[in-house]
Write a protein that holds these residues in place. Structure first.
Motif, PDB file in Angstrom:
ATOM      1  N   ARG A 181      42.511  33.787  37.013  1.00 19.56           N
ATOM      2  CA  ARG A 181      43.062  35.127  36.613  1.00 19.56           C
ATOM      3  C   ARG A 181      41.888  36.349  36.863  1.00 19.56           C
ATOM      4  N   ASP A 214      41.436  40.411  35.987  1.00 20.47           N
ATOM      5  CA  ASP A 214      41.911  41.393  35.263  1.00 20.47           C
ATOM      6  C   ASP A 214      41.387  42.911  35.886  1.00 20.47           C
ATOM      7  N   ASP A 261      46.691  32.870  42.375  1.00 24.81           N
ATOM      8  CA  ASP A 261      45.964  33.397  41.431  1.00 24.81           C
ATOM      9  C   ASP A 261      46.888  34.453  40.721  1.00 24.81           C
ATOM     10  N   THR A 262      46.580  34.724  39.276  1.00 23.87           N
ATOM     11  CA  THR A 262      47.192  35.797  38.625  1.00 23.87           C
ATOM     12  C   THR A 262      46.157  37.115  38.395  1.00 23.87           C
ATOM     13  N   ILE A 263      47.120  38.231  38.326  1.00 27.42           N
ATOM     14  CA  ILE A 263      46.382  39.540  38.053  1.00 27.42           C
ATOM     15  C   ILE A 263      46.854  39.908  37.001  1.00 27.42           C
ATOM     16  N   ARG A 264      46.139  40.101  35.835  1.00 26.53           N
ATOM     17  CA  ARG A 264      46.451  40.997  34.749  1.00 26.53           C
ATOM     18  C   ARG A 264      46.171  42.479  34.933  1.00 26.53           C
ATOM     19  N   ARG A 298      46.172  46.314  33.734  1.00 17.75           N
ATOM     20  CA  ARG A 298      46.023  47.011  32.405  1.00 17.75           C
ATOM     21  C   ARG A 298      45.795  48.451  32.842  1.00 17.75           C
ATOM     22  N   ARG A 342      51.824  37.281  39.887  1.00 18.03           N
ATOM     23  CA  ARG A 342      51.172  36.050  40.517  1.00 18.03           C
ATOM     24  C   ARG A 342      50.916  36.548  42.066  1.00 18.03           C
ATOM     25  N   VAL A 381      49.784  45.649  29.226  1.00 12.11           N
ATOM     26  CA  VAL A 381      49.318  45.023  30.405  1.00 12.11           C
ATOM     27  C   VAL A 381      50.653  44.289  31.032  1.00 12.11           C
ATOM     28  N   CYS A 382      50.426  43.953  32.391  1.00  9.55           N
ATOM     29  CA  CYS A 382      51.516  43.118  32.975  1.00  9.55           C
ATOM     30  C   CYS A 382      51.024  42.149  33.909  1.00  9.55           C
ATOM     31  N   ASP A 383      51.484  40.817  33.885  1.00  7.91           N
ATOM     32  CA  ASP A 383      50.857  39.839  34.745  1.00  7.91           C
ATOM     33  C   ASP A 383      51.749  39.860  36.072  1.00  7.91           C
TER      34      ASP A 383
END
Length: 120
Positions: free
Chosen positions: A9, A11, A45-48, A50, A61, A57-59
């Motif tokens: 992840r 950020d 991977d995930t991106i959070r 902000r 993929r 926040v939003c996530d």
């Protein structure tokens, strides 16, 4: 590094105008400079995202990461509507270059294709 590394992840901060497009699912390509901490970003991977200074926040993929020589090549390769569907290409290029000066662009640029992860 092997290809068996687990998805990670990341950020990242995002301006409100872009955050809202990502959260709505209409912005599917995020543009970033190839900073060392992003160089190993990969599919799954995930991106959070902000909005800086807020709890919003939003996530997403990551579907793929494609490197380009510069922002013009990225916009031509990906299509401006995927980067910002509310803004014409020339305006996008101007806005991106206001965020990232030439010495940052020279590091290489990344088109990060993404899909919204539904809030749980």
């Amino acid at each position: 590094m092997s290809n068996t590394t687990a998805a990670r992840r990341h950020d990242l901060n995002l301006y409100r105008r872009y955050f809202e497009l990502v959260a709505a699912g209409s912005k599917t390509i995020e543009v970033r400079v190839k900073y060392p901490h992003l160089a190993d970003m990969a599919a799954d991977d995930t991106i959070r995202f902000r909005i800086k200074g807020t709890a919003e926040v939003c996530d997403v993929r990551v579907l793929r990461v494609t490197e380009y020589e510069d922002f013009e090549a990225l916009l031509d390769g990906e299509g401006p509507a995927t980067v910002n569907p509310t803004s014409p290409r020339d305006e996008q290029l101007k806005n991106i270059r206001e965020i990232y000066p030439p010495e940052k662009e020279a590091l290489g640029v990344l088109a990060i294709e993404m899909e919204l992860v539904p809030a749980s």
